[in-house]
Every structure is written in C-alpha cells, then in structure tokens.
Design a protein around this motif. Structure first.
Motif, short mmCIF file in Angstrom:
data_model
loop_
_atom_site.label_atom_id
_atom_site.label_comp_id
_atom_site.label_asym_id
_atom_site.label_seq_id
_atom_site.Cartn_x
_atom_site.Cartn_y
_atom_site.Cartn_z
N VAL A 249 0.85 -1.19 0.00
CA VAL A 249 0.00 0.00 0.00
C VAL A 249 0.89 1.25 0.00
O VAL A 249 1.92 1.29 0.67
CB VAL A 249 -0.94 0.00 1.23
N ALA A 250 0.50 2.25 -0.74
CA ALA A 250 1.27 3.50 -0.80
C ALA A 250 1.30 4.16 0.58
O ALA A 250 0.32 4.13 1.33
CB ALA A 250 0.67 4.45 -1.83
N LEU A 251 2.45 4.76 0.91
CA LEU A 251 2.62 5.37 2.23
C LEU A 251 1.61 6.49 2.46
O LEU A 251 1.12 6.65 3.58
CB LEU A 251 4.05 5.90 2.38
N ILE A 252 1.28 7.24 1.43
CA ILE A 252 0.35 8.35 1.61
C ILE A 252 -1.03 7.85 2.02
O ILE A 252 -1.77 8.56 2.72
CB ILE A 252 0.26 9.18 0.31
N ALA A 253 -1.38 6.61 1.63
CA ALA A 253 -2.66 6.04 2.05
C ALA A 253 -2.59 5.47 3.46
O ALA A 253 -3.60 5.36 4.14
CB ALA A 253 -3.10 4.96 1.07
N VAL A 254 -1.38 5.11 3.90
CA VAL A 254 -1.20 4.55 5.23
C VAL A 254 -1.12 5.67 6.27
O VAL A 254 -1.80 5.61 7.31
CB VAL A 254 0.07 3.68 5.28
N CYS A 255 -0.31 6.68 6.02
CA CYS A 255 -0.15 7.81 6.95
C CYS A 255 0.27 9.03 6.14
O CYS A 255 1.42 9.12 5.71
CB CYS A 255 0.88 7.46 8.02
N LEU A 258 3.24 11.16 7.73
CA LEU A 258 4.57 10.58 7.50
C LEU A 258 4.97 10.73 6.04
O LEU A 258 6.14 10.97 5.73
CB LEU A 258 4.57 9.11 7.91
N SER A 259 4.02 10.60 5.12
CA SER A 259 4.32 10.77 3.70
C SER A 259 4.79 12.19 3.41
O SER A 259 5.70 12.40 2.60
CB SER A 259 3.09 10.42 2.87
N SER A 260 4.18 13.17 4.06
CA SER A 260 4.62 14.55 3.85
C SER A 260 6.02 14.79 4.38
O SER A 260 6.82 15.52 3.78
CB SER A 260 3.63 15.51 4.52
N PHE A 276 5.36 14.46 14.43
CA PHE A 276 4.00 14.39 13.89
C PHE A 276 3.21 13.38 14.68
O PHE A 276 3.76 12.59 15.46
CB PHE A 276 4.02 13.99 12.40
N ARG A 277 1.90 13.41 14.47
CA ARG A 277 1.00 12.42 15.07
C ARG A 277 0.20 11.77 13.96
O ARG A 277 -0.33 12.46 13.09
CB ARG A 277 0.05 13.06 16.08
N ALA A 278 0.11 10.44 14.01
CA ALA A 278 -0.66 9.73 12.99
C ALA A 278 -2.14 10.04 13.11
O ALA A 278 -2.87 10.01 12.11
CB ALA A 278 -0.42 8.23 13.09
N SER A 279 -2.60 10.34 14.32
CA SER A 279 -3.99 10.74 14.54
C SER A 279 -4.00 11.68 15.73
O SER A 279 -2.98 11.92 16.38
CB SER A 279 -4.88 9.52 14.81
N GLU A 280 -5.16 12.23 16.03
CA GLU A 280 -5.26 13.23 17.09
C GLU A 280 -4.85 12.68 18.45
O GLU A 280 -4.25 13.38 19.25
CB GLU A 280 -6.70 13.75 17.16
N MET A 281 -5.16 11.40 18.68
CA MET A 281 -4.89 10.82 19.99
C MET A 281 -3.63 9.96 20.02
O MET A 281 -3.32 9.37 21.03
CB MET A 281 -6.09 9.95 20.43
N SER A 282 -2.92 9.89 18.92
CA SER A 282 -1.71 9.05 18.90
C SER A 282 -0.54 9.80 19.52
O SER A 282 -0.63 10.99 19.85
CB SER A 282 -1.38 8.64 17.47
#
Length: 548
Positions: A249-255, A258-260, A276-282
């Motif tokens: 799976v492409a990284l931009i679809a995973v996170c 992180l892709s940026s 960075f945070r993968a999500s608001e609560m991560s």
C-alpha cells in the motif's frame, strides 16, 4: 500430462536432497535409453523406406536395439524399487551401454559409421554419477571394447576398409571426455553445495533480520522505490495505529503525515525532522530517513520512528538526577540563610516599641520567607520523586478510591461536587501509583479553586476514556472556571509561571514531569462548555518500556 511425466513428477516428491545428484540423474538417463532403443528399432524396421541408413546389418541392429529397449524399461522400475543398489545399477547399465553401442557400431560398419559418438555420450552421462576410480575403469574398458571391435573386424571377418586410426581416436576421446566430465561435474556439485549453503545462510540471516526488526522498540517502516510499504514491524504498527495487511500500500494512504515528512526529506526541507502524530490521539513521533541502495540505483527508503514519549521519559530521568544534585546545594545554600532571615524577622516582630508600619514590614519578611521555603520544598519534592515504578492499575477502581479520599480531605459532597464518567468498565494503565496520586491531586486542587459551576452542578468532572486507534487510555480533569487564555496555554507548564501571588508556579510543571517519567502525556484542552480540561494520556500498555 503424459503418464511418464506424471510418474517422474511423483517420483521427485520421493527424492531426498542427496538423491538429486544420484538416483534422479539415473532416472532421467533411463528415459534416454528407452528413447534411443526405440529410435534404433524403428531404424532397423523402416530404415530402407525412409533412407535413414546405408549398409547396415538389420537383423543384428533389430535384435540389439530391442534388447536395449527392454533393458531401459526394466531399469526404470529398478530405480523405483531401488533394487539392486545404486552402485550396482550404475555399473550394470554402464556395461550394457558400452556393449550395446559397440554392437550398433559394428552392425553399421565400425568406427567409421559415426555411431561411436553415442558411446562418448553414454560414458559422459555415467561419469556424472560415478566415482573417479569407476570412471577411469569404465573409460578404459570402453576404449578396449572399441579397439577389440576394430581388431575383430579386421582380422577375423576380414573387413580391411575399417580404420584403426578412427577407432584409436574414438577410444582416446572416450577416455578424455569421461575424465573431463567427471571433474567438471564434481566442480559443479561443489559450487552447487556452496551456493545452497550460502543461500541457506542468507535465508537464515533474512529471517533473523526480520525477527530482530519486528521485536525492536523503535518503529521500522521499509518502503520500496515506489514509496509503497514493504515491511512494517509491530512497534510501527502500534505507533501509527495500523490494522490489517498494509504491505504494497502507498505510504500516503497509510499515513499522510509521514508521507509529507518523507517528501520534505527528499527535497531537503527542514520540516522532514519535525514531529507528527498519525492521529489526534496518537503519540508524538520523530521520523528518521535513510536511503536504501546506491546513488545510481535507489531501491527504497528505511524509516525509523522514535517515540517522543519514551525519549522524554529518558530525558526526564536524567533531568531529575541532575535536579537532585542541584537541590542538595539549594537546601544548604538557600535554606540556611532563609532560616536566619525568617528567625530575625520573628525576633524583630517581638520588639515592644515597633510601629505599625514596622510590624507590616516584618509580616512581609515572614510571608515571603515562607513562600521561598515552599518553592524550595517543591523542588526538593520533585528531585525526591526519583525513578518511577510503573505498575498495572485498574483506572476505574483507583479513581473511585481517589475521589473518596479527595472529597474527604477537601470537605466535599461525594455525590454532588465531583462527577465521574467511565467509558469502559475495566481500563488498565501503567503508572506509578504514588506519582499518579500526586498528579491528579494537584490538578484537582487547582481546578477546585477556579471552578465556578452553576447552582447544583458539580465542581469537577473526571472522565475516563479509551482511544482504540492508538490503544491509549486517558483521564480528563475538567473544571468550570474561566479557562486559560490562548496566550497563556503554552506557558502553563513552564516552571514558576503563575498569575497568583500565593502560588509557586511549579505544580503543573511537576505534574507534567511525573507524567513523562511514566511515558504518559499531560496536555491542556479547552473544555467544550467553558472552563479547563487537563488530559492525562497514558502509555500504550502493549509497548510500555521499563523505567531507566
């Protein structure tokens, strides 16, 4: 699929690894004998019509070819039954090959017919699976048979046209080719064994590397040259909140975050090294990138994900160790003169002829001496907290007990003044119980001072929840006061920041330090209905690091 190919395929499954250089070549060579026997039988029967032969003794050719065909068929079953043993079958069939081809050559007119080359082929095939001594013996035997056939033709049946030189050359070729093929086969087998050993070592190394990567606490993500996920270890899965198979799976679809960062790293922008945070609560993650391959051929990218909470825990422990040394000096260098100042102020206040203004000054001395002493005590308390000892805590049970003690100490109504909400019946967290008690008590005590609830409403609300994506529990401590302005949010956790004349400004600083020492986070969130919300986000129980 033909029956013969089916049998060969089935037979392959019965072979052991050592059979690949013994029985299997013998198996295929028997098929060669059957094919060769069929060809010569057909030539004996239909050679004249098809003009495939010249002056040939057809009856002898037919008889010998039919016998050779039957030998080949019997040999197939002998290999299947493994009887007689391997060496016995090889030697027997080699003798038959030599005699058969010699008879064929004799029926066709001797070495000059060209059929003697089949003897070279037969000896070359046998040389692949025989020892050097056996190869030398049978090569000499074949050479003697060829020369014997020439002698028989010239002297006993009086055919002077046959060439002794051709027979001698054929005998020499048989000997040279047999020895050369045997030596070459040995070299190939050694190379094959070495390649198999290297392949096994490489496979073991790959397996070991994958195991080590999966067990690493640092998150590892491996991308191919198209920036698609090739490998991700368990730590990275937990850190990024991944579920299911993401390989390919492409990284931009995973996170996307992180892709940026990856795009920024490729273009040399400094934002690549930002957290960075993968999500608001991560959790907060710090990426590090490394290129795989060479400058001429880039095969992918290796990404390391550092858990900032774990790094903060290590930094906090080092900071506490340094602070312990500092506070020992503070206790001696500050408290001694501070005690002298406070004592002198008390003696001065007891003087009988002091005016009211002088008494006011002595009161200021006493009050600020006590404040400085409180600051010193708070710093000493922070240094004495030492290394955290996280244990498993049932947050629901612990919080119920805490609220009872807090309400009893602050003279609050347990049922009206503090509201508690639990998202789940059982939530397990890792935290030092003494330090958690200190953190929650400090925040609740501050909230109680600022809270301005409506009539009949609770003064504080304690809310326990669980974020499934990041697998982290949290505790929200909410008051109903005026809240904190946007300008002051970034400073509330700084040491000595306070808007009160009575406070020291160390409470929230100490509370955040204790949270970081337990791989947790303490953040301020504006409450939805006004007031303040301090959230303690606990460590992921699946990836808790031991204290340092």
């Amino acid at each position: 699929m033909s029956s013969s190919s089916f049998e060969a395929e089935s037979y392959d499954h019965l072979l052991k690894p050592a059979d690949l250089t013994t029985w299997k070549p013998l198996w295929y060579f028997n098929y060669y004998r059957i094919a060769l026997g069929c060809i010569f039988v057909l030539m004996a029967l239909y050679g004249d019509e098809l003009k495939l032969r010249g002056d040939v003794n057809s009856p002898l050719l037919f008889t010998v070819s039919l016998f050779y065909l039957l030998v080949g068929i019997i040999a197939v079953f002998s290999v299947l039954k493994r009887w007689p043993d391997f060496t016995g079958q090889v030697y027997t069939l080699t003798v038959i090959d030599i005699l058969f081809i010699t008879f064929i050559m004799h029926a066709a007119g001797g070495a000059g017919s060209g059929w003697g080359v089949l003897l070279v082929v037969a000896m070359a095939g046998s040389s692949l699976i025989m020892s050097l001594r056996a190869v030398l013996f049978f090569a000499l035997f074949a050479s003697m048979i060829v020369l014997g056939e020439q002698f028989y033709t010239q002297t006993l049946i009086f055919q002077p046209n046959t060439s002794l030189a051709q027979s001698g050359m054929l005998a020499l070729v048989i000997l040279v080719v047999s020895l050369s093929i045997h030596l070459l086969a040995n070299k190939l087998r050694e190379s094959e064994a070495l390649a198999a050993e290297r392949g096994s070592d490489l496979a073991n190394m790959v397996q070991l590397t994958r195991y080590v990567i999966k067990q690493m606490q640092t998150g590892i993500v491996v991308l191919n040259r198209l920036d698609q996920v090739h490998l991700v270890n368990e730590s990275a899965r937990h850190q990024l909140g991944l579920k299911g198979d993401v390989e390919g799976v492409a990284l931009i679809a995973v996170c996307s975050e992180l892709s940026s960062r990856l795009s920024a790293w490729k273009t040399g922008r400094p934002s690549a090294k930002s957290t960075f945070r993968a999500s608001e609560m991560s959790i907060d993650l710090l990426p590090h990138f490394a290129r795989l391959g060479t400058d001429h051929k880039i095969s992918g990218t290796l990404i390391f994900l550092e858990d900032i909470a774990a790094m903060a825990q290590q930094a906090q422990q080092l900071k506490l160790a340094s602070l312990g040394q500092l506070t020992a000096s503070i206790a001696h260098e500050i408290r001694n003169p501070l005690g002298a100042i406070s004592h002198a102020g008390q003696l001065l206040a007891e003087a009988p002829d002091l005016s009211q203004s002088d008494l006011r000054l002595t009161e200021i001395i006493r009050k600020h001496a006590l404040r400085v002493n409180t600051i010193v005590e708070n710093i000493l308390q922070l240094s004495r907290s030492g290394q955290s000892q996280p244990v498993q805590i049932n947050l629901r049970d612990w919080l119920v007990q805490f609220v009872d003690e807090f309400c009893s100490d602050q003279h609050l109504d347990r049922t009206q003044d503090i509201a508690t909400t639990f998202e789940l019946k059982t939530i397990i967290v890792h935290f030092d119980t003494t330090q958690l008690y200190q953190v929650v008590w400090n925040i609740c005590h501050n909230g109680l001072r600022y809270s301005q609830p409506g009539e009949g409403a609770a003064k504080l609300e304690l809310r326990v929840g669980f974020t499934r994506k990041s697998h982290r529990a949290y505790l929200d401590i909410i008051d109903f006061g005026p809240g904190i302005s946007t300008e002051e949010i970034e400073r509330v956790f700084e040491p000595f920041f306070t808007k009160e004349t009575e406070g020291t400004g160390l409470g929230l600083y100490i509370a955040r330090g204790l949270c970081e020492a337990n791989q947790a986070r303490l953040n301020y969130l504006p409450a939805i209905n006004g007031g303040s919300c301090f959230r303690i986000t606990f460590a992921d129980t699946r990836r808790v690091l031991p204290g340092i």
